[in-house]
Design an enzyme around this catalytic site. Structure first.
Site, PDB file in Angstrom:
ATOM      1  N   ASP A  14      94.370 -72.534  22.558  1.00 52.56           N
ATOM      2  CA  ASP A  14      92.933 -72.399  22.294  1.00 52.56           C
ATOM      3  C   ASP A  14      92.504 -70.922  22.358  1.00 52.56           C
ATOM      4  O   ASP A  14      93.058 -70.162  23.148  1.00 52.56           O
ATOM      5  CB  ASP A  14      92.156 -73.224  23.338  1.00 52.56           C
ATOM      6  CG  ASP A  14      90.734 -73.498  22.886  1.00 52.56           C
ATOM      7  OD1 ASP A  14      90.399 -73.241  21.711  1.00 52.56           O
ATOM      8  OD2 ASP A  14      89.942 -73.963  23.727  1.00 52.56           O
ATOM      9  N   ASN A  62      89.784 -81.843  15.347  1.00 55.67           N
ATOM     10  CA  ASN A  62      89.741 -80.637  14.501  1.00 55.67           C
ATOM     11  C   ASN A  62      89.727 -81.033  13.032  1.00 55.67           C
ATOM     12  O   ASN A  62      88.961 -80.493  12.231  1.00 55.67           O
ATOM     13  CB  ASN A  62      90.991 -79.749  14.686  1.00 55.67           C
ATOM     14  CG  ASN A  62      91.106 -79.069  16.039  1.00 55.67           C
ATOM     15  OD1 ASN A  62      92.204 -78.753  16.467  1.00 55.67           O
ATOM     16  ND2 ASN A  62      89.990 -78.844  16.708  1.00 55.67           N
TER      17      ASN A  62
HETATM   18  C1  FPP Z   1      92.203 -73.697  18.606  1.00 54.50           C
HETATM   19  O1  FPP Z   1      91.522 -72.463  18.600  1.00 54.50           O
HETATM   20  C2  FPP Z   1      93.368 -73.610  17.745  1.00 54.50           C
HETATM   21  C3  FPP Z   1      93.573 -74.381  16.645  1.00 54.50           C
HETATM   22  C4  FPP Z   1      92.616 -75.416  16.198  1.00 54.50           C
HETATM   23  C5  FPP Z   1      94.756 -74.195  15.777  1.00 54.50           C
HETATM   24  C6  FPP Z   1      95.995 -73.699  16.457  1.00 54.50           C
HETATM   25  C7  FPP Z   1      96.984 -73.361  15.430  1.00 54.50           C
HETATM   26  C8  FPP Z   1      97.858 -72.341  15.481  1.00 54.50           C
HETATM   27  C9  FPP Z   1      98.030 -71.446  16.653  1.00 54.50           C
HETATM   28  C10 FPP Z   1      98.758 -72.102  14.320  1.00 54.50           C
HETATM   29  C11 FPP Z   1      99.849 -73.105  14.381  1.00 54.50           C
HETATM   30  C12 FPP Z   1     100.822 -72.903  13.350  1.00 54.50           C
HETATM   31  C13 FPP Z   1     101.431 -73.896  12.671  1.00 54.50           C
HETATM   32  C14 FPP Z   1     102.527 -73.558  11.775  1.00 54.50           C
HETATM   33  C15 FPP Z   1     101.071 -75.301  12.760  1.00 54.50           C
HETATM   34  P1  FPP Z   1      90.000 -72.434  18.178  1.00 54.50           P
HETATM   35  O2  FPP Z   1      89.928 -72.123  16.734  1.00 54.50           O
HETATM   36  O3  FPP Z   1      89.327 -73.692  18.586  1.00 54.50           O
HETATM   37  O4  FPP Z   1      89.488 -71.230  19.016  1.00 54.50           O
HETATM   38  P2  FPP Z   1      88.027 -70.997  19.586  1.00 54.50           P
HETATM   39  O5  FPP Z   1      87.830 -72.027  20.676  1.00 54.50           O
HETATM   40  O6  FPP Z   1      88.086 -69.615  20.111  1.00 54.50           O
HETATM   41  O7  FPP Z   1      87.083 -71.151  18.434  1.00 54.50           O
END
Ligand code: FPP
Length: 233
Positions: A14, A62
């Site tokens: 996250d 998500n």
């Molecule tokens: C949450 O951060 C993260 C995700 C929804 C996606 C995580 C994915 C990756 C790290 C890439 C994975 C790679 C592959 C190949 C599958 P957020 O966007 O909710 O962060 P925030 O809370 O700061 O908005």
């Protein structure tokens, strides 16, 4: 490093969006930085002797709630990872497994995910497990339906129908980004998992900080409901 290494670590990645926002970049750049970080951490976890690393790449929530553009960016990262980056993992004898309901993903992404699993070696010392369109509640409902169709629902039959069938339960779950909850990640499987939360945003979560989580884990007293053991010397 301690020899009390968890067999299975779950990772809630996250903070990509906030990492990008702080740099005035689009969220997609945060996810791209997150993917780079994930690749490094997977190699590091393997080196540390962890057998399974499960990464929460896309939750059911998500998929339902993120803007189409952000989801397209995530699918593009998956295309890149599973068509290109995954090769170095295979070269090292590691395996890929996917959990979650991938039936609703774009056709080409689904194919890349199933090819990656088919090409994975059996009995690999390290498996990188991707949770994609994954949520514990729908997983448990699917498993309960299937177990009931076949007979009695017991802990064994339910576990055997979960997406994680055959995987050991996670010993340690790490969540970056400051929130202190599981967000529908491996809820059933995490019954006895140790939890580690850090404010560090995922793209900044270094192998060194991962090691700190491992050291913290090594110092925990895992009792599984038994009485307190003698104080550690
Ligand atoms: C949450 O951060 C993260 C995700 C929804 C996606 C995580 C994915 C990756 C790290 C890439 C994975 C790679 C592959 C190949 C599958 P957020 O966007 O909710 O962060 P925030 O809370 O700061 O908005």
């Amino acid at each position: 490093m301690s020899d009390n290494i968890p067999r299975h670590v779950g990772l809630i990645m996250d903070g990509n969006g906030r990492w990008a926002k702080k740099r005035l970049l689009p969220r997609s750049m945060g996810h791209a930085a997150g993917m780079k970080r994930m690749i490094k951490l997977a190699a590091h976890a393997k080196e540390r002797g962890i057998n399974y690393l499960t990464v929460y790449a896309l939750s059911t929530e998500n998929l339902a709630a993120r803007p189409k553009e952000e989801l397209e960016g995530l699918f593009d990262l998956m295309r890149k990872y599973f068509a290109v980056n995954v090769k170095s993992l295979f070269k090292e004898g590691a395996a890929i497994r996917v959990i979650g309901d991938i039936s609703v993903l774009p056709q080409d992404v689904k194919k890349l995910l199933s090819d990656a699993q088919t090409k994975s070696p059996a009995n690999a010392p390290f498996t990188l497990v991707f949770a994609i369109n994954y949520g514990s509640r729908p997983e448990i409902v699917r498993a309960a339906r299937r177990a009931a169709e076949e007979g009695e629902i017991t802990e064994q039959t339910l576990s055997a129908h979960l997406d994680t069938a055959g995987l050991p339960d996670p010993d340690l779950i790490i969540r970056t980004g400051g929130e202190m909850r599981l967000s529908n990640f491996l809820v059933y499987q995490a019954a006895y998992a140790e939890l580690y939360f850090t404010k560090t945003l995922f793209p900044d979560f270094t192998s060194r900080e991962f090691d700190r989580a491992l050291s913290d884990f090594a110092g925990r007293d895992r009792r599984y409901g038994a009485a307190t053991s003698a104080p550690k010397g």
